[in-house]
Design an enzyme around this catalytic site. Structure first.
Site, PDB file in Angstrom:
ATOM      1  N   HIS A   1      -7.681  -5.680   0.420  1.00  0.00           N
ATOM      2  CA  HIS A   1      -6.450  -4.900   0.535  1.00  0.00           C
ATOM      3  C   HIS A   1      -5.696  -5.383   1.780  1.00  0.00           C
ATOM      4  O   HIS A   1      -6.102  -5.087   2.910  1.00  0.00           O
ATOM      5  CB  HIS A   1      -6.875  -3.430   0.684  1.00  0.00           C
ATOM      6  CG  HIS A   1      -5.753  -2.461   0.725  1.00  0.00           C
ATOM      7  ND1 HIS A   1      -5.005  -2.159  -0.382  1.00  0.00           N
ATOM      8  CD2 HIS A   1      -5.258  -1.702   1.742  1.00  0.00           C
ATOM      9  CE1 HIS A   1      -4.099  -1.244  -0.059  1.00  0.00           C
ATOM     10  NE2 HIS A   1      -4.233  -0.961   1.223  1.00  0.00           N
TER      11      HIS A   1
ATOM     12  N   SER B   1       0.816  -1.209   0.000  1.00  0.00           N
ATOM     13  CA  SER B   1       0.000   0.000   0.000  1.00  0.00           C
ATOM     14  C   SER B   1       0.853   1.264   0.000  1.00  0.00           C
ATOM     15  O   SER B   1       1.730   1.407  -0.843  1.00  0.00           O
ATOM     16  CB  SER B   1      -0.949  -0.076   1.191  1.00  0.00           C
ATOM     17  OG  SER B   1      -2.095   0.662   0.898  1.00  0.00           O
TER      18      SER B   1
HETATM   19  C1  GCU Z   1      -5.388   4.843   1.760  1.00  0.00           C
HETATM   20  C2  GCU Z   1      -4.790   5.610   0.611  1.00  0.00           C
HETATM   21  C3  GCU Z   1      -4.004   4.700  -0.323  1.00  0.00           C
HETATM   22  C4  GCU Z   1      -3.015   3.876   0.474  1.00  0.00           C
HETATM   23  C5  GCU Z   1      -3.727   3.153   1.591  1.00  0.00           C
HETATM   24  C6  GCU Z   1      -2.813   2.362   2.522  1.00  0.00           C
HETATM   25  O1  GCU Z   1      -6.396   3.994   1.301  1.00  0.00           O
HETATM   26  O2  GCU Z   1      -5.826   6.267  -0.058  1.00  0.00           O
HETATM   27  O3  GCU Z   1      -3.325   5.454  -1.301  1.00  0.00           O
HETATM   28  O4  GCU Z   1      -2.314   2.986  -0.376  1.00  0.00           O
HETATM   29  O5  GCU Z   1      -4.392   4.087   2.388  1.00  0.00           O
HETATM   30  O6  GCU Z   1      -1.656   2.703   2.698  1.00  0.00           O
HETATM   31  O7  GCU Z   1      -3.324   1.413   3.154  1.00  0.00           O
END
Ligand code: GCU
Length: 405
Positions: free
Chosen positions: A386, A245
């Site tokens: 995710h 992420s």
């Molecule tokens: C949020 C953000 C993303 C990121 C994510 C994370 O959702 O919008 O860009 O990748 O956090 O780090 O879990």
């Protein structure tokens, strides 16, 4: 969050866009050889991502020092060696320290290594009572017992599902992990953390073309590399930088900049990471800059709702890793990160890999779920959310072993 913003999750609503050709320079020269890629195109793309996206690092360090804080030759019930190494960096008479937690297989010789940040402290990655708990500020996360921005005993081992450490060790790999909050706390404040070391008297924020938090996290991965490449039990030719992420965005940028990283893994890195910005699917440049105004350089805001002006897109960030092995992974339910945009980015980076005679992702059709394509450029989309899962690590270990053995 912008009240009017509604993310597009409908493929039929993705408008046509012009994707810059990685093999054509900004002044319209065609790149036909790996030499001209390295001499002409790579530097101008690095310059673009430095000055317009992640921001430049404003100077060099005065000093860096390493100190082993703790080590054991029989950690994890005798399965691994453990080392906790304090890295102290100094600039302008100010200093900052962070701790690298290493697990290494018990064997003679040097082990290949996965190196990556964790979100909530080294002590969360496995239930090992000897892992030192960081005193750095943390985002709260009640599901693992973090309230008041303080890391405590309560979260020890609670993120172990994201770190298949036993599998890594059994496959002959080591792991080095760092709590990213020790580099720069993940909040809208650039007066603290790594940035503050580099400021001139009275300065409180970086210049427009200078680094935000992701730039700082990425740069410190290279400082961790400064240590691991000198660890006698690590094979410095096989250090693979990994991140999930926001930390996947940092891993990609670190891998693009620092060619000592032999390979790069982007797990669900999404917008500003592997995903193509010009698709505007899920999270967009404007959204990420609005919600996390401190992650990128101030210059990046020029492209808010103006993706057509981007002279380069994220496939060219991936191409900067060529010819080194690169794994891009997505999750089916992670639409915010635009799995298809992550896939296409790997596909459109492929001509650069081809220039070096390396196999990328030749098809523009996404593979089915849980059906990895593993070439020098690898991609999978797995079922689920995710996250980082056991499945992800099984694929990374298999691929790394094919690439580096
Ligand atoms: C949020 C953000 C993303 C990121 C994510 C994370 O959702 O919008 O860009 O990748 O956090 O780090 O879990």
């Amino acid at each position: 969050m912008n009240a009017q913003f509604v993310a597009n999750y409908d493929e039929s609503q993705v408008a046509e866009f012009d994707l810059p050709d990685p093999l054509t320079t900004f002044s319209n020269k065609h790149i036909l050889t790996s030499t001209s890629w390295n001499e002409l195109r790579r530097p101008e793309l690095i310059n673009f991502f430095e000055s317009q996206v992640f921001g430049k690092v404003p100077g060099t360090l005065d000093a860096i020092a390493f100190e082993v804080e703790e080590e054991s030759n029989s950690a994890l019930g005798g399965l691994a060696k453990r080392r906790q190494v304090k890295v102290t960096i100094t600039k302008n008479s100010r200093s900052l320290s962070f701790l690298i937690l290493l697990y290494l297989p018990i064997k003679i010789g040097r082990a290949p290594l996965f190196l990556g940040y964790n979100f909530h402290g080294n002590h969360t990655v496995i239930n090992d009572p000897d892992i030192i708990i960081s005193k750095a500020w943390s985002l709260n996360n009640e599901s693992i017992g973090i309230t008041n921005h303080i890391l405590t005993e309560e979260s020890r081992g609670l993120r172990s599902s994201r770190w298949a450490i036993t599998k890594m060790i059994e496959a002959g790999y080591g792991l080095a992990t760092i709590y990213y909050g020790e580099i720069d706390p993940d909040k809208n404040d650039l007066t603290d953390g790594l940035h503050s070391l580099f400021y001139k008297e009275g300065q409180i924020r970086p210049a427009k073309d200078e680094w935000g938090s992701i730039g700082a996290w990425a740069w410190a991965l290279s400082r961790a590399m400064d240590y691991v490449e000198n660890d006698m039990e690590v094979d410095k030719t096989r250090v693979i930088v990994f991140g999930h992420s926001r930390l996947g965005k940092a891993a990609l940028w670190a891998g693009a900049m620092d060619e000592r990283f032999a390979g790069v893994i982007s797990n669900d890195s999404g917008c500003g990471g592997a995903a193509l910005s010009k698709r505007k699917f899920g999270e967009t440049v404007a959204q990420i800059n609005e919600n996390f105004p401190y992650w990128f350089s101030a210059n990046y805001k020029k492209y808010n709702n103006a993706e057509e002006k981007l002279p380069a897109d994220q496939h060219e960030l991936l191409a900067l890793i060529a010819p080194r092995p690169l794994y891009v992974a997505s999750a089916q339910e992670d639409e915010w990160a635009d799995p298809k945009g992550e896939f296409l980015s790997a596909h459109y980076a492929t001509p650069v890999y081809s220039l070096f005679g390396e196999a990328g992702i030749s098809s523009n059709e996404m593979p089915g779920v849980n059906s990895p394509i593993q070439n020098t450029v690898a991609y999978h989309i797995r079922t689920g959310k995710h996250d980082v899962t056991e499945y992800d690590w099984e694929q990374y270990i298999k691929w790394a072993t094919e690439q580096f053995d």
